[in-house]
Design a protein around this motif. Structure first.
Motif, PDB file in Angstrom:
ATOM      1  N   LYS A 174     -11.092  -5.793   3.259  1.00  0.00           N
ATOM      2  CA  LYS A 174     -10.347  -5.233   3.856  1.00  0.00           C
ATOM      3  C   LYS A 174     -11.360  -4.711   5.105  1.00  0.00           C
ATOM      4  N   THR A 224      -7.539  -8.617   5.293  1.00  0.00           N
ATOM      5  CA  THR A 224      -6.845  -7.827   6.199  1.00  0.00           C
ATOM      6  C   THR A 224      -7.741  -7.015   7.161  1.00  0.00           C
ATOM      7  N   GLN A 274      -8.443  -4.707  10.892  1.00  0.00           N
ATOM      8  CA  GLN A 274      -7.553  -4.042  11.793  1.00  0.00           C
ATOM      9  C   GLN A 274      -8.395  -3.028  12.210  1.00  0.00           C
ATOM     10  N   ASN A 310      -3.649 -17.130   6.088  1.00  0.00           N
ATOM     11  CA  ASN A 310      -2.641 -15.795   5.134  1.00  0.00           C
ATOM     12  C   ASN A 310      -3.427 -14.761   5.314  1.00  0.00           C
ATOM     13  N   ASN A 311      -4.310 -14.274   6.563  1.00  0.00           N
ATOM     14  CA  ASN A 311      -4.545 -13.151   6.969  1.00  0.00           C
ATOM     15  C   ASN A 311      -3.772 -12.186   7.713  1.00  0.00           C
ATOM     16  N   THR A 312      -4.150 -10.992   7.612  1.00  0.00           N
ATOM     17  CA  THR A 312      -3.283  -9.941   8.563  1.00  0.00           C
ATOM     18  C   THR A 312      -4.126  -9.368   9.420  1.00  0.00           C
ATOM     19  N   VAL A 313      -4.090  -9.606  10.596  1.00  0.00           N
ATOM     20  CA  VAL A 313      -4.805  -8.968  11.769  1.00  0.00           C
ATOM     21  C   VAL A 313      -3.954  -8.193  12.697  1.00  0.00           C
ATOM     22  N   ARG A 314      -4.379  -7.010  12.912  1.00  0.00           N
ATOM     23  CA  ARG A 314      -3.565  -6.134  14.007  1.00  0.00           C
ATOM     24  C   ARG A 314      -4.401  -5.019  14.421  1.00  0.00           C
ATOM     25  N   ASN A 339      -0.984 -16.886   9.334  1.00  0.00           N
ATOM     26  CA  ASN A 339      -1.492 -15.713   9.739  1.00  0.00           C
ATOM     27  C   ASN A 339      -0.737 -14.692  10.306  1.00  0.00           C
ATOM     28  N   GLN A 340      -0.766 -13.248  10.004  1.00  0.00           N
ATOM     29  CA  GLN A 340       0.212 -12.363  10.490  1.00  0.00           C
ATOM     30  C   GLN A 340      -0.653 -11.605  11.804  1.00  0.00           C
ATOM     31  N   VAL A 341      -0.339 -11.554  12.898  1.00  0.00           N
ATOM     32  CA  VAL A 341      -1.250 -11.280  13.919  1.00  0.00           C
ATOM     33  C   VAL A 341      -0.276 -10.280  14.929  1.00  0.00           C
TER      34      VAL A 341
END
Length: 170
Positions: free
Chosen positions: A96, A117, A119, A138-142, A163-165
């Motif tokens: 994280k 994650t 951010q 499979n990364n969450t990037v925001r 990935n969730q971008v």
């Protein structure tokens, strides 16, 4: 005969503040002295004033960087987690990372960036030159200042999947 450290575990540490320009919170590998078979896990690095929270250098290999929390690294050119200088077979997973300049920064190494994650970084969330078999999945990037995931021209034969971008500037 040169000595190269191997089978190192850096686990369950807290680093809060400190550091000077050019230093890393946790550093693996030095010029001519790579490390191998190393685990860096369950560490917390906050408000580090040096370069990177966690850095892997100098041809180090078979490194796992997992389940760390890195936040508040705002010095120019700092990364929450950085991999460079020919290090290879590095897995960066389930970390994280927040409020850094770059979340994860790597150049021209064979690595896997999985399930992190990232951010609130002022530059890129994940910035990598991943070559020959890398995996960014499979990364969450925001909410990062530039790109969520930025792979350069050296990114060959790699997987970028699931990935969730969102809410990044570009």
């Amino acid at each position: 005969q040169s000595y190269f450290p191997t089978y190192i575990k850096v686990v369950n540490n807290t680093i809060n503040g400190g550091g000077i320009a050019g230093t890393n919170g946790i550093n693996m590998g030095h010029p001519g002295k790579p490390v191998t078979n190393t685990i860096i896990s369950n560490n917390t690095i906050k408000n580090w004033l040096g370069a990177n929270g966690i850095r892997c250098n100098s041809g180090s290999n078979n490194i796992t960087i997992s389940a760390n929390i890195v936040t508040g690294l705002t010095r120019a050119a700092s990364a929450g987690i950085g991999v460079g200088d020919g290090s290879h077979t590095v897995t960066i997973s389930t970390n994280k990372i927040s409020n850094c300049v770059t979340g994860i920064g790597a150049g021209n190494e064979v690595l896997k960036i999985l399930g992190n994650t990232v951010q609130g970084c002022s530059s890129n969330g994940i910035s990598a030159g991943v070559s020959n078999g890398g995996d960014v999945s499979n990364n969450t990037v925001r909410n990062n200042g530039l790109y969520g995931v930025n792979l350069d021209a050296n990114s060959l034969n790699c997987i970028v999947d699931a990935n969730q971008v969102f809410d990044d500037a570009d």
